[in-house]
Design an enzyme around this catalytic site. Structure first.
Site, mmCIF file in Angstrom:
data_model
loop_
_atom_site.group_PDB
_atom_site.id
_atom_site.type_symbol
_atom_site.label_atom_id
_atom_site.label_comp_id
_atom_site.label_asym_id
_atom_site.label_seq_id
_atom_site.Cartn_x
_atom_site.Cartn_y
_atom_site.Cartn_z
ATOM 1 N N ASP A 315 0.818 -1.225 0.000
ATOM 2 C CA ASP A 315 0.000 0.000 0.000
ATOM 3 C C ASP A 315 0.846 1.266 0.000
ATOM 4 O O ASP A 315 0.312 2.373 -0.123
ATOM 5 C CB ASP A 315 -0.920 0.015 1.226
ATOM 6 C CG ASP A 315 -2.009 -1.037 1.125
ATOM 7 O OD1 ASP A 315 -2.324 -1.478 0.002
ATOM 8 O OD2 ASP A 315 -2.547 -1.423 2.182
ATOM 9 N N LYS A 342 -5.734 -1.972 -7.304
ATOM 10 C CA LYS A 342 -6.049 -1.322 -6.022
ATOM 11 C C LYS A 342 -7.174 -0.304 -6.256
ATOM 12 O O LYS A 342 -7.896 -0.391 -7.226
ATOM 13 C CB LYS A 342 -4.796 -0.681 -5.436
ATOM 14 C CG LYS A 342 -3.714 -1.687 -5.058
ATOM 15 C CD LYS A 342 -4.189 -2.592 -3.925
ATOM 16 C CE LYS A 342 -3.126 -3.602 -3.549
ATOM 17 N NZ LYS A 342 -3.633 -4.604 -2.596
HETATM 18 C C1 S3P Z 1 -5.494 -5.539 3.204
HETATM 19 C C2 S3P Z 1 -4.765 -6.291 2.317
HETATM 20 C C3 S3P Z 1 -4.115 -5.729 1.120
HETATM 21 C C4 S3P Z 1 -4.005 -4.214 1.196
HETATM 22 C C5 S3P Z 1 -5.283 -3.571 1.660
HETATM 23 C C6 S3P Z 1 -5.666 -4.079 3.042
HETATM 24 C C7 S3P Z 1 -6.118 -6.196 4.369
HETATM 25 O O1 S3P Z 1 -4.898 -6.072 -0.010
HETATM 26 O O2 S3P Z 1 -3.647 -3.686 -0.067
HETATM 27 O O3 S3P Z 1 -5.151 -2.170 1.708
HETATM 28 O O4 S3P Z 1 -6.565 -5.493 5.300
HETATM 29 O O5 S3P Z 1 -6.168 -7.437 4.394
HETATM 30 P P1 S3P Z 1 -4.673 -7.435 -0.819
HETATM 31 O O6 S3P Z 1 -5.112 -8.552 0.021
HETATM 32 O O7 S3P Z 1 -5.516 -7.277 -2.058
HETATM 33 O O8 S3P Z 1 -3.203 -7.478 -1.119
#
Ligand code: S3P
Length: 435
Positions: A315, A342
């Site tokens: 992120d 994203k």
């Molecule tokens: C998150 C996982 C990540 C991250 C998101 C929050 C979470 O996403 O980018 O902001 O809280 O599990 P991804 O699982 O798609 O990598």
């Protein structure tokens, strides 16, 4: 809303950024499904986490607050949720939608999940596929996009799932469905991803087996309420870590920041680039490590970002690209195709703005190559409605030579309410105005 910034400045003083978004979502979800009352401190009062609060209220859970970061969740137990009378709107939040999808797949009632235009364009096949293999029935719009219609009353069976991508949301989704499944559910991840779900399930007294890259649990257990102290979000702290690193004269302390090792890629990468970041007062709160981070200006140099750091900083890349833009030499990122799905396509969105700043860059399918510049320009920046793109170009103003206008910044409130006054207090010359 737009941000108007004057170039230059330094970041100094001591501040605490808002609570961790990932942990705030999970605190509401597990608190709602627990027996007893869960008290949460440091909760992120941002739109994403508030959408999760609203979703559980719509399913009959009494939640008091938030007030000054305090929330009280009156748990209804794993089988106490009630059918919502309308679709649940998760706003901008991928985490809210993907985690809820897992636990709703195991409920006796039908439900529907929707969100804003950004969320409705994001891929949900990655959760529909494993949940379907467990016995769930989920309909989506074309291309596996929301809204998702989840059929209730299905018997789920545990399974072993090899995650096709490094995603904590998918891992968590499958584990939450596993709470409602017969037998064992296990997930193996291709690279370490944030483990807040596993840590918090443990904190709620749920037995969990971790063995290398695999985590496993059995359905039919019980969650017991507990108190949760949410650390400040390292993803929000990241804007200040980069800002203080690039702005001469900066010396800033960020208090009570979560430093879970599955989240500290931004610190590791910045240090490799030459940043001066020290950790003080390291301690553990409710199963999560925290520290005060002190960051002072330092000259940065470009690096090849190590592949294993990519999921640990996923992120933080928008603002890390700003660090790369201010570094001496070339920075190369590969293996980051997830950035394209994203809240926006973060590679394309950042490449456009870097070009506006006069920073040479080359877009790759799964990353970007950035040539550091001695001075950044200025101008008008599009955010594609993405909170982290907005805050990244605001931070770039610290090294700009001309004023910066960042358009379409209202989504900053999803993860970082109060960004403008906090950043202004630290020394960023920023003001918010209507578009
Ligand atoms: C998150 C996982 C990540 C991250 C998101 C929050 C979470 O996403 O980018 O902001 O809280 O599990 P991804 O699982 O798609 O990598």
């Amino acid at each position: 809303m737009q941000f108007n910034l004057n170039p230059g400045g330094a970041l100094t003083g001591t501040l605490r950024v808002p609570g961790d978004k990932s942990i705030s979502h999970r605190a509401i979800m597990l608190g709602a499904l627990a027996q007893g009352t869960t008290r949460v401190r440091g909760f992120l009062e941002g739109e994403d986490a508030l959408a999760t609060v609203a979703a559980f209220r719509a399913m009959g859970v009494q939640i008091d607050g938030p007030a000054d970061g305090e929330v009280t969740v009156h748990g209804v137990g794993l089988h106490g949720l009630r059918a919502p009378s309308a679709a649940l709107d998760l706003g901008n939040a991928g985490t809210g939608m993907r985690l809820l999808c897992g636990l709703l797949a195991g409920q006796p009632f039908d439900s529907e999940l929707t969100g804003d235009a950004s969320l409705r364009s994001r891929p949900m096949g990655r959760v529909i596929d494993p949940l379907s293999a467990m016995g769930a029935q989920i309909e989506s719009a074309a291309g596996g996009r929301p809204p998702l219609r989840i059929r209730g009353g299905r018997r789920l069976h545990g399974m072993h799932y090899e995650l096709p991508m490094a995603s904590a949301q998918v891992k968590s989704c499958v584990l939450l469905a596993g709470l409602y499944s017969e037998g064992e559910t296990s997930v193996t991840e291709p690279a370490p991803t944030r483990d807040h779900t596993e840590r918090m399930l443990g904190g709620f007294g749920y037995a969990l087996r971790r063995d290398g890259a695999t985590v496993a649990l059995r359905g039919g257990g019980e969650l017991r309420a507990c108190d949760i102290d949410v650390p400040a979000d390292i993803s929000s702290a990241a804007f200040f870590l980069v800002g203080a690193s690039i702005a001469p004269g900066s010396d800033l302390t960020l208090q009570h920041v979560g430093i879970n090792p599955t989240r500290t890629g931004v610190i590791n990468i910045l240090r490799q680039m030459g940043a001066d970041i020290t950790l003080d007062n390291e301690r553990e709160v409710g199963g999560e490590p925290v520290a005060d981070l002190r960051v002072r200006h330092a000259p940065l140099h470009g690096i090849d970002i190590p592949l294993e750091q990519v999921p640990l900083a996923i992120d933080e890349f928008p603002v890390l690209f700003v660090a790369a833009a201010c570094a001496r030499g070339t920075t190369r990122l590969r293996g980051a195709q997830e950035l394209r799905v994203k809240e926006s396509d973060r590679i394309a969105a950042m490449a456009e703005g870097l070009a506006t700043l006069g920073v040479d860059n080359q877009v790759l399918d799964d990353g970007i190559i950035i040539e550091g510049a001695t001075q950044l320009g200025g101008g008008e920046f599009r955010t594609f409605g993405d909170h982290r793109i907005a805050m990244s170009f605001a931070i770039a103003a610290l090294r700009a030579s001309e004023p910066i206008t960042v358009l379409d910044c209202q989504h900053v409130a999803t993860s970082f309410p109060g960004f403008v006054p906090l950043a202004a207090r630290a020394g960023l010359a920023v003001a918010a105005a209507d578009d």
